[in-house]
Structure formats: structure tokens, C-alpha cells
Design an enzyme around this catalytic site. Structure first.
Site, short mmCIF file in Angstrom:
data_model
loop_
_atom_site.label_atom_id
_atom_site.label_comp_id
_atom_site.label_asym_id
_atom_site.label_seq_id
_atom_site.Cartn_x
_atom_site.Cartn_y
_atom_site.Cartn_z
N HIS A 103 0.87 -1.18 0.00
CA HIS A 103 0.00 0.00 0.00
C HIS A 103 0.91 1.23 0.00
CE1 HIS A 103 -2.36 -2.98 2.39
NE2 HIS A 103 -3.46 -2.39 1.94
N ASP A 106 2.42 1.98 3.38
CA ASP A 106 3.40 1.01 3.90
C ASP A 106 4.80 1.43 3.51
OD1 ASP A 106 1.15 -0.58 4.34
OD2 ASP A 106 1.44 -1.63 2.43
N GLU A 234 -11.15 -7.04 -3.77
CA GLU A 234 -10.90 -8.09 -2.78
C GLU A 234 -12.11 -8.24 -1.87
OE1 GLU A 234 -7.00 -8.09 -0.97
OE2 GLU A 234 -7.78 -9.02 0.84
N GLU A 270 -9.20 -13.91 -0.70
CA GLU A 270 -8.39 -14.23 0.48
C GLU A 270 -9.03 -15.41 1.21
OE1 GLU A 270 -6.50 -11.02 2.59
OE2 GLU A 270 -7.13 -11.87 4.50
N HIS A 273 -10.99 -14.41 4.22
CA HIS A 273 -12.20 -13.67 3.89
C HIS A 273 -13.29 -14.63 3.41
CE1 HIS A 273 -9.69 -9.76 2.98
NE2 HIS A 273 -9.50 -10.24 4.19
N ASP A 298 -5.01 -14.15 -1.84
CA ASP A 298 -4.27 -13.88 -0.60
C ASP A 298 -4.37 -15.17 0.21
OD1 ASP A 298 -3.78 -11.34 -1.45
OD2 ASP A 298 -4.85 -10.32 0.17
N ASP A 309 -10.36 -12.00 11.36
CA ASP A 309 -9.35 -12.19 10.33
C ASP A 309 -7.98 -12.35 11.00
OD1 ASP A 309 -8.30 -12.20 7.80
OD2 ASP A 309 -8.65 -10.08 7.39
N ASP A 311 -5.31 -13.85 9.73
CA ASP A 311 -4.22 -13.70 8.75
C ASP A 311 -3.05 -14.64 9.02
OD1 ASP A 311 -5.37 -11.69 7.15
OD2 ASP A 311 -4.72 -10.10 8.50
N ASP A 341 -0.55 -12.41 2.52
CA ASP A 341 -1.09 -11.28 3.30
C ASP A 341 -1.18 -11.77 4.75
OD1 ASP A 341 -2.41 -9.08 4.26
OD2 ASP A 341 -4.14 -9.24 2.93
C1 XUL Z 1 -7.55 -6.89 4.91
C2 XUL Z 1 -6.78 -7.27 3.71
C3 XUL Z 1 -5.94 -6.22 3.09
C4 XUL Z 1 -5.94 -6.24 1.60
C5 XUL Z 1 -5.18 -5.08 0.97
O1 XUL Z 1 -8.31 -7.89 5.45
O2 XUL Z 1 -6.79 -8.41 3.31
O3 XUL Z 1 -4.63 -6.39 3.57
O4 XUL Z 1 -5.39 -7.42 1.12
O5 XUL Z 1 -5.66 -3.84 1.35
CO CO Z 2 -5.84 -9.39 1.74
#
Ligand code: XUL
Ligand code: CO
Length: 443
Positions: A103, A106, A234, A270, A273, A298, A309, A311, A341
Site C-alpha cells: 500500500h 506502507d 478483494e 483471500e 475472507h 491472498d 481475520d 491472517d 497477506d
Molecule cells: C484486509 C486485507 C488487506 C488487503 C489489501 O483484510 O486483506 O490487507 O489485502 O488492502
Molecule cells: Co488481503
């Protein structure tokens, strides 16, 4: 230049199943040919800048725990950004993967004005370009952070205030330019705050119209600068908002059709997600492939006991294999790839924990890919599907699909011939065993 990950030899290599304790790939062998392509080219692995380098290991109850010197607020922000960039490129090179994603915020500190933010980002994007040329690392996707700053608390494109919409437009234009300059393969829009907290203050239709306008402008701008990468949305059902408009792949697909945007956007799916939206990962992948909107992944997973989430790094071949099977069956990624991610757990404070997380995740994907290759070569799953739908290929089935018969004609025929369809087995358990046998036997 002093190395940040100084305990790690460069690059991490494939050592096979008998690898000792050191950092090595046990399955991921970039040059191994799978279904006619190099494994590296099929998996297209990417490292994310934000969780791996910008995030200090904080959570909503506690401060950062990680050893990331550039997050020290006493440092000059541009010096800190350069130090972070050096560490990021060192890590990705040593991990031996091809791609990264970032991003705007970042990579470069936000300035006091949009102009200052742009100047900061331009300088660091130039520097990133030099590092990419030196290392051969490529940009999987760029994106703008339209969710962290308080101005975006009520959304970006869906904000009730058009000034916020315009601010978001400035950020996205700049990041589209940066992504184009760096030869990015894709551009992602995750609508983290494009949703609502309560319907009491929300006009959903108005916000959907705003979002569609925003996305149309993105398409128009992309074309005007000649960016040929793929635009990706996304999906995520909620978090941080109570409800996110890009809920899942089917919702995004319907939205694109409704606003004449079909063909302009694909999806970045993702794993976590998908599961938060009440679907399996393979469901989301299969839906996207079937409807021509599959773009990228992702790879980070959730925790089955937690409803948010988390991750985490993928570490279950079982969880990945059916999705990877569908991706391979459809010919694999075009511009997309598997982006990590992923977040370390807050207690994973050694510098090389970042290597352990990625290596394990990459080996998991590599093994899922080998299983998928075996399943496709054996043909049992596809054979069972072909057989199940076989009667649609000719006779009555083909006539129905071709539109050659009416409901009344079909009904008359069914009565006249006294149709008595015979139920057949769906063979679910047998097919589940086929998957497990492949998982257990693949080398
Ligand atoms: C948030 C997410 C973000 C996107 C990019 O849940 O997955 O990191 O991948 O903005
Ligand atoms: Co993501």
C-alpha cells in the site's frame, strides 16, 4: 550495507524432505516442472509489505512486540522508510520468491498534505524500482490504503462526504501511477471501510452508486495511462465494518454486472475472507473461475475457533488442495499469484520467525499443487463429474439446454412416457477418499 536478517544464508534453498533443522524448502522447488510449467511460475508467490514490515506486532489490546527498528517514532520518517525498504528487499531476496505487494502508506510516510505524501512516495517508488532491477523482484500488485486514516472512518468511495471521495481519488491515482511505473501485474482495491456500521445513518443505494462511479473512474484512468495489469476487487464480508459491500465473490460479480463494469475487474480472493463469509476457500475460487472473474489469491487463513481475520500462514494442505486443484484445472494464474497477506503471531519476535512462517506456507502450497497435479492426471474427480452430468450431452438433456423445448412439451413427454428417474449415488465418500489418497501418496 548492514544486513537486517543477518542469521539467514541467502537464498533459502530447496533441500527436500530430509532437510535438517535449518531454514530450507522441503517441497517448494522453483524449477520442478508441474503440469508442464515451473513450480515458481505456477505459484507466483508474493510477500506483503504491510504485515511483514510496517506492522509492529500491535493488537487492539497491546503495543507492538516486534523487533522492527524503523517503527521507532524517534527516527526521521524518510530514513525509517528507507531502512524498512532495505529490510523488505533483503528478506524477499533471501526467501527466494519473485513478488511483493504494498500500500502507499506502507512504503512511504504520509505527509501533512497530499502533495507531500506524493513527494515521499515518488522518492521511495524510485528507490524500489532500483532495488527491483538489482534483485529481479517484481510487483504483484499495488494498492492504496483507504481505511487507516480517520478521514476514512465512514468509508472512502462510499463516504457521505464527496471531499473524502476526492481525497481517495488522489491516493488511488497516485498508486495506479506507481504500480504502472513499477510494472505491477495487478492493482487491488480492498474496500475495508466501504460498508456500514448501522443502517440508521446509511443510504445503501446511494453508497453503491458512489462506489460504482469510483470504480468507473479507476477504469477510465487505468486506460488513460496505458496500464495493462488487472484491476482486482478483494471481497470480505465484514471487519472492520459491520457489513462490507464486497461481501463475497458472488456479491461482487452481481455488483459488476449491475453497474456495467463486467470485464473490467476480477477478484483477489483471500482464504480467511472466504471463510468469514461462510464459504469454503474452494467455493470462492470455483465461483470466480466459473464466472470469469478469478484473478489472484491472498493465501492467509483464519483460525476455526476465532470469528475474525487472523491472517495466519497457510499450513494445511487439506484446506488448500481443492482450490489449487480448480486453479490448476483452469490453466493457472494469468496476472495473479499467491500473496502472503500473512501476520506472524505477536509472540513470534525472532527475526527469522518471518522466514519460518513463509517457508512453511510456501511448502504447503507447493504440496497442494503436487496433489492437484496428481488428481488431474488421474482424472478420477473429473471423470466422476463428467459421468454425473453425462445425460445432458445428448437426447432430452441437450434439447433442454439448447432451448428447443417448452415446459409444456417436457411435461407432456414426462407424463406420456411415465418418466421414473432412477436416483444415482453422489459418491461423496469415495471422492473424499480419492483426495486423501492423493494427499497421502504424492511425493
Ligand atoms: C484486509 C486485507 C488487506 C488487503 C489489501 O483484510 O486483506 O490487507 O489485502 O488492502
Ligand atoms: Co488481503
Amino acid at each position: 550495507m548492514t544486513e537486517f536478517f543477518d542469521t539467514v544464508p541467502t537464498p533459502v534453498a530447496f533441500a527436500g524432505q530430509l532437510a535438517g533443522d535449518g531454514l530450507a524448502y522441503r517441497v517448494y522447488n522453483p524449477d520442478r516442472v508441474v503440469a508442464g510449467k515451473r513450480m515458481e511460475d505456477l505459484l507466483r508467490i508474493g510477500v506483503c509489505y504491510w504485515h511483514s514490515f510496517a506492522w509492529p506486532g500491535s493488537d487492539i489490546f497491546g503495543a507492538g512486540t516486534f523487533d522492527r527498528p524503523w517503527t521507532n517514532p524517534a527516527m526521521d520518517p524518510m530514513d525509517a522508510a528507507r531502512m524498512k525498504q532495505d529490510a523488505a528487499f533483503e528478506f524477499i531476496s533471501k526467501l527466494g520468491v519473485k513478488f511483493f505487494s504494498f500500500h502507499d502508506v506502507d512504503m512511504a510516510p504520509e505527509g501533512a498534505t497530499l502533495h507531500e505524501s506524493k513527494t515521499n512516495l515518488d522518492a521511495l517508488v524510485d528507490r524500489a524500482g532500483e532495488k527491483m532491477a538489482e534483485t529481479g523482484i517484481e510487483l504483484l500488485w499495488g494498492t492504496a490504503n483507504l481505511f487507516s486514516h480517520p478521514r476514512y472512518a465512514a468509508g472512502a468511495a462510499t463516504n457521505p462526504d464527496p471531499e473524502v471521495f476526492a481525497h481517495a481519488a488522489a491516493q488511488v491515482r497516485h498508486m495506479l501511477d506507481a504500480t504502472h511505473t513499477l510494472g505491477g501485474s495487478n492493482y487491488v482495491l480492498w474496500g475495508g471501510r466501504e460498508g456500514y456500521e448501522t443502517l440508521l445513518n446509511t443510504r445503501m443505494k446511494h453508497e453503491a452508486d458512489q462506489l460504482a462511479r469510483f470504480l468507473s473512474m479507476v477504469v477510465e484512468y487505468k486506460q488513460s495511462i496505458g496500464f495493462t495489469g488487472t484491476l482486482l476487487l478483494e471481497p470480505k464480508p465484514q471487519e472492520p465494518t459491520k457489513h462490507q459491500y464486497d461481501y463475497d465473490c458472488a456479491t461482487v460479480h452481481g455488483f459488476l454486472d449491475r453497474y456495467d463494469l463486467a470485464g473490467e475487474f476480477k477478484v483477489n480472493i483471500e482464504v480467511n475472507h472466504a471463510t468469514l463469509s461462510g464459504h469454503s476457500f474452494e467455493h470462492e475460487v470455483a465461483y470466480a473461475i466459473d464466472n470469469g472473474i478469478f484473478g489472484s489469491v491472498d493465501a492467509n487463513r483464519g483460525d476455526p475457533q476465532n470469528g475474525w481475520d487472523t491472517d495466519q500462514f497457510p499450513n494445511s494442505v487439506d484446506e488448500m488442495v481443492l482450490a489449487v486443484y480448480e486453479i490448476l484445472r483452469s490453466g493457472g494464474f494469468t496476472t495473479g499469484g499467491f500473496l502472503f497477506d500473512t501476520k506472524l503471531r505477536r509472540q513470534s519476535i525472532r527475526r527469522d520467525d518471518l522466514f519460518h512462517g513463509h517457508i512453511g506456507g510456501i511448502d504447503t502450497l507447493a504440496r497442494a499443487l503436487l496433489v492437484a497435479e496428481k488428481l488431474l492426471a488421474e482424472g478420477t474427480i473429473e471423470g466422476a463429474r463428467d459421468e454425473r452430468y453425462g445425460k445432458w450431452a445428448s437426447g432430452r438433456g441437450a434439447e433442454i439446454l439448447a432451448g428447443n423445448t417448452t415446459l409444456a412439451e417436457l411435461a407432456n413427454d414426462a407424463v406420456a412416457t411415465d418418466l421414473q428417474p432412477t436416483p444415482v449415488s453422489g459418491r461423496q465418500e469415495e471422492l473424499e477418499n480419492v483426495i486423501n489418497t492423493a494427499i497421502w501418496s504424492v511425493e
